[in-house]
Design a protein around this motif. Structure first.
Motif, PDB file in Angstrom:
ATOM      1  N   LEU A  32       0.804  -1.221   0.000  1.00  0.00           N
ATOM      2  CA  LEU A  32       0.000   0.000   0.000  1.00  0.00           C
ATOM      3  C   LEU A  32       0.836   1.269   0.000  1.00  0.00           C
ATOM      4  N   VAL A  33       2.146   1.146  -0.160  1.00  0.00           N
ATOM      5  CA  VAL A  33       3.010   2.324  -0.117  1.00  0.00           C
ATOM      6  C   VAL A  33       2.559   3.344  -1.164  1.00  0.00           C
ATOM      7  N   ARG A  34       2.533   4.608  -0.767  1.00  0.00           N
ATOM      8  CA  ARG A  34       2.097   5.745  -1.584  1.00  0.00           C
ATOM      9  C   ARG A  34       0.606   5.710  -1.905  1.00  0.00           C
ATOM     10  N   LYS A  35      -0.117   4.838  -1.216  1.00  0.00           N
ATOM     11  CA  LYS A  35      -1.573   4.833  -1.320  1.00  0.00           C
ATOM     12  C   LYS A  35      -2.235   4.968   0.042  1.00  0.00           C
ATOM     13  N   CYS A  36      -1.610   4.376   1.065  1.00  0.00           N
ATOM     14  CA  CYS A  36      -2.263   4.300   2.371  1.00  0.00           C
ATOM     15  C   CYS A  36      -1.204   4.073   3.444  1.00  0.00           C
ATOM     16  N   ASP A  67     -10.189  10.024   7.530  1.00  0.00           N
ATOM     17  CA  ASP A  67      -9.228   9.438   6.587  1.00  0.00           C
ATOM     18  C   ASP A  67      -8.959   7.957   6.865  1.00  0.00           C
ATOM     19  N   ILE A  68      -9.788   7.324   7.703  1.00  0.00           N
ATOM     20  CA  ILE A  68      -9.629   5.897   7.971  1.00  0.00           C
ATOM     21  C   ILE A  68     -10.178   5.101   6.786  1.00  0.00           C
ATOM     22  N   ALA A  69      -9.297   4.327   6.144  1.00  0.00           N
ATOM     23  CA  ALA A  69      -9.712   3.506   5.003  1.00  0.00           C
ATOM     24  C   ALA A  69     -10.243   2.153   5.465  1.00  0.00           C
ATOM     25  N   ALA A  70      -9.681   1.639   6.558  1.00  0.00           N
ATOM     26  CA  ALA A  70     -10.125   0.358   7.110  1.00  0.00           C
ATOM     27  C   ALA A  70      -9.504   0.179   8.490  1.00  0.00           C
ATOM     28  N   VAL A  71     -10.147  -0.661   9.304  1.00  0.00           N
ATOM     29  CA  VAL A  71      -9.663  -0.983  10.650  1.00  0.00           C
ATOM     30  C   VAL A  71      -9.726  -2.498  10.831  1.00  0.00           C
ATOM     31  N   THR A  72      -8.644  -3.084  11.328  1.00  0.00           N
ATOM     32  CA  THR A  72      -8.695  -4.494  11.723  1.00  0.00           C
ATOM     33  C   THR A  72      -8.723  -4.573  13.250  1.00  0.00           C
ATOM     34  N   SER A 109     -20.182   4.846  15.573  1.00  0.00           N
ATOM     35  CA  SER A 109     -20.618   6.124  16.151  1.00  0.00           C
ATOM     36  C   SER A 109     -19.768   7.289  15.670  1.00  0.00           C
ATOM     37  N   VAL A 110     -18.541   7.006  15.213  1.00  0.00           N
ATOM     38  CA  VAL A 110     -17.677   8.075  14.671  1.00  0.00           C
ATOM     39  C   VAL A 110     -17.623   7.977  13.141  1.00  0.00           C
ATOM     40  N   ASP A 111     -18.661   7.388  12.581  1.00  0.00           N
ATOM     41  CA  ASP A 111     -18.880   7.363  11.130  1.00  0.00           C
ATOM     42  C   ASP A 111     -17.925   6.455  10.362  1.00  0.00           C
ATOM     43  N   ILE A 112     -17.412   5.420  11.034  1.00  0.00           N
ATOM     44  CA  ILE A 112     -16.675   4.378  10.317  1.00  0.00           C
ATOM     45  C   ILE A 112     -17.666   3.242  10.063  1.00  0.00           C
ATOM     46  N   LYS A 113     -18.054   3.078   8.830  1.00  0.00           N
ATOM     47  CA  LYS A 113     -19.104   2.121   8.493  1.00  0.00           C
ATOM     48  C   LYS A 113     -18.595   0.692   8.572  1.00  0.00           C
ATOM     49  N   GLN A 114     -19.533  -0.238   8.681  1.00  0.00           N
ATOM     50  CA  GLN A 114     -19.166  -1.636   8.884  1.00  0.00           C
ATOM     51  C   GLN A 114     -18.312  -2.196   7.759  1.00  0.00           C
ATOM     52  N   GLU A 115     -18.463  -1.650   6.549  1.00  0.00           N
ATOM     53  CA  GLU A 115     -17.666  -2.171   5.437  1.00  0.00           C
ATOM     54  C   GLU A 115     -16.182  -1.819   5.551  1.00  0.00           C
ATOM     55  N   LYS A 116     -15.851  -0.937   6.485  1.00  0.00           N
ATOM     56  CA  LYS A 116     -14.446  -0.607   6.719  1.00  0.00           C
ATOM     57  C   LYS A 116     -13.848  -1.387   7.893  1.00  0.00           C
ATOM     58  N   ILE A 117     -14.660  -2.215   8.543  1.00  0.00           N
ATOM     59  CA  ILE A 117     -14.228  -2.935   9.753  1.00  0.00           C
ATOM     60  C   ILE A 117     -13.989  -4.397   9.415  1.00  0.00           C
ATOM     61  N   ILE A 118     -12.838  -4.909   9.862  1.00  0.00           N
ATOM     62  CA  ILE A 118     -12.499  -6.315   9.652  1.00  0.00           C
ATOM     63  C   ILE A 118     -12.130  -6.928  10.999  1.00  0.00           C
ATOM     64  N   LEU A 119     -12.842  -7.974  11.384  1.00  0.00           N
ATOM     65  CA  LEU A 119     -12.486  -8.738  12.577  1.00  0.00           C
ATOM     66  C   LEU A 119     -11.592  -9.907  12.162  1.00  0.00           C
ATOM     67  N   ILE A 120     -10.565 -10.160  12.956  1.00  0.00           N
ATOM     68  CA  ILE A 120      -9.699 -11.321  12.743  1.00  0.00           C
ATOM     69  C   ILE A 120      -9.793 -12.195  13.990  1.00  0.00           C
ATOM     70  N   THR A 121     -10.125 -13.448  13.809  1.00  0.00           N
ATOM     71  CA  THR A 121     -10.224 -14.344  14.962  1.00  0.00           C
ATOM     72  C   THR A 121      -8.823 -14.756  15.419  1.00  0.00           C
ATOM     73  N   PRO A 122      -8.681 -15.169  16.677  1.00  0.00           N
ATOM     74  CA  PRO A 122      -7.374 -15.685  17.104  1.00  0.00           C
ATOM     75  C   PRO A 122      -7.026 -16.935  16.302  1.00  0.00           C
ATOM     76  N   LYS A 208     -10.389  -5.336  -2.000  1.00  0.00           N
ATOM     77  CA  LYS A 208     -11.679  -4.839  -2.483  1.00  0.00           C
ATOM     78  C   LYS A 208     -12.011  -3.477  -1.889  1.00  0.00           C
ATOM     79  N   LYS A 209     -11.568  -3.251  -0.642  1.00  0.00           N
ATOM     80  CA  LYS A 209     -11.871  -1.993   0.032  1.00  0.00           C
ATOM     81  C   LYS A 209     -10.939  -0.866  -0.392  1.00  0.00           C
ATOM     82  N   LEU A 210      -9.713  -1.216  -0.755  1.00  0.00           N
ATOM     83  CA  LEU A 210      -8.680  -0.201  -0.973  1.00  0.00           C
ATOM     84  C   LEU A 210      -8.232  -0.072  -2.419  1.00  0.00           C
ATOM     85  N   GLU A 211      -8.796  -0.887  -3.326  1.00  0.00           N
ATOM     86  CA  GLU A 211      -8.306  -0.890  -4.702  1.00  0.00           C
ATOM     87  C   GLU A 211      -8.508   0.451  -5.399  1.00  0.00           C
TER      88      GLU A 211
END
Length: 242
Positions: A32-36, A67-72, A109-122, A208-211
């Motif tokens: 993602l260098v020079r993109k994110c 400016d949050i593109a995604a959160v894990t 609540s701070v306007d980060i929609k669910q499509e930007k959220i990724i859960l990773i299981t242990p 898909k989220k960052l392309e």
């Protein structure tokens, strides 16, 4: 100021170590260098009981979320510790589940929609190797793969009910009876193969989220050497002409 979109990696030690050589976070940052900007906010040893209080300090309001593109969100390896042996890190399954829900509610609540959220299981636990690690530290085996699996299933269910994407690492690594031990360096943390595995599965979701993110600043051979500012900052040049 030139600003980049941000990918926030929030988790425990498996996230903290993600920028080590061959780490999954480092590989993402290179892609993602020079993109994110990829921000590592991994906290070794932490659980969701503490993490839910920290997340609002990382993204305090919608202005900081713009400016949050995604959160894990990658917790559970510590929460699933055996209470009788490791009460400091253990979080009951029901509380773990609600803590994940709470973090997702906060992000929304701070306007980060669910499509930007990724859960990773242990990931799965390989008990013989992790027991040896525990013994060298002077304590008993404090995690069991079956217990971690219950937390992984709870994490996946939170993702489904909230509309967030899930990378179910616990299931994926054991799919079809695979030898998942190659993915673990000590029975819990990721080996080089494990880092590569996680990155490949996560990238399938992130791409898909960052392309659509643009390449920030032009390629060097697209710069007008006689008038660099006009090609470096075309929007500024356009405003001058208004």
């Amino acid at each position: 100021m030139i600003s980049w979109p941000r990918l926030l990696l929030f988790g425990d030690s498996i996230t903290q170590f993600a920028f080590e050589s061959n780490g999954w976070g480092a590989t993402l940052a290179n892609k993602l260098v020079r993109k994110c900007d990829v921000l590592n906010r991994g906290l070794s040893g932490y659980n969701t009981r503490w993490a839910k209080h920290i997340l609002p300090k990382l993204i305090p309001d919608s202005r900081h979320a713009a400016d949050i593109a995604a959160v894990t969100i990658f917790f559970g390896a510590n929460d699933s510790s055996i209470k009788e042996i490791n009460p400091q890190q253990h979080v009951p399954l029901e509380e773990y589940t609600e803590n994940l829900r709470s973090m997702i509610r906060y992000l929304k609540s701070v306007d980060i929609k669910q499509e930007k959220i990724i859960l990773i299981t242990p990931p799965p636990i390989y008990e013989p190797s992790w027991e040896q690690h525990c013994l060298t530290k002077g304590y008993k085996l404090n995690r069991l793969n079956a217990v971690t699996g219950a937390y992984a299933r709870a994490c996946a269910e939170v993702g489904r009910e909230s509309g967030a994407d899930v990378v179910d690492l616990w299931t994926l690594m054991q799919d079809g009876g695979s030898d998942y031990t190659v993915y673990l360096s000590d029975g819990l943390h990721l080996s080089d193969e494990g880092n590569q595995f996680l990155e490949s599965k996560l990238w399938l979701v992130l791409e898909k989220k960052l392309e659509a993110l643009p390449f920030i600043l032009p390629y060097w051979n697209d710069i007008d050497n006689n008038n660099p500012e006009s090609s470096l900052f075309p929007s500024i040049d356009e405003k001058k002409g208004e």
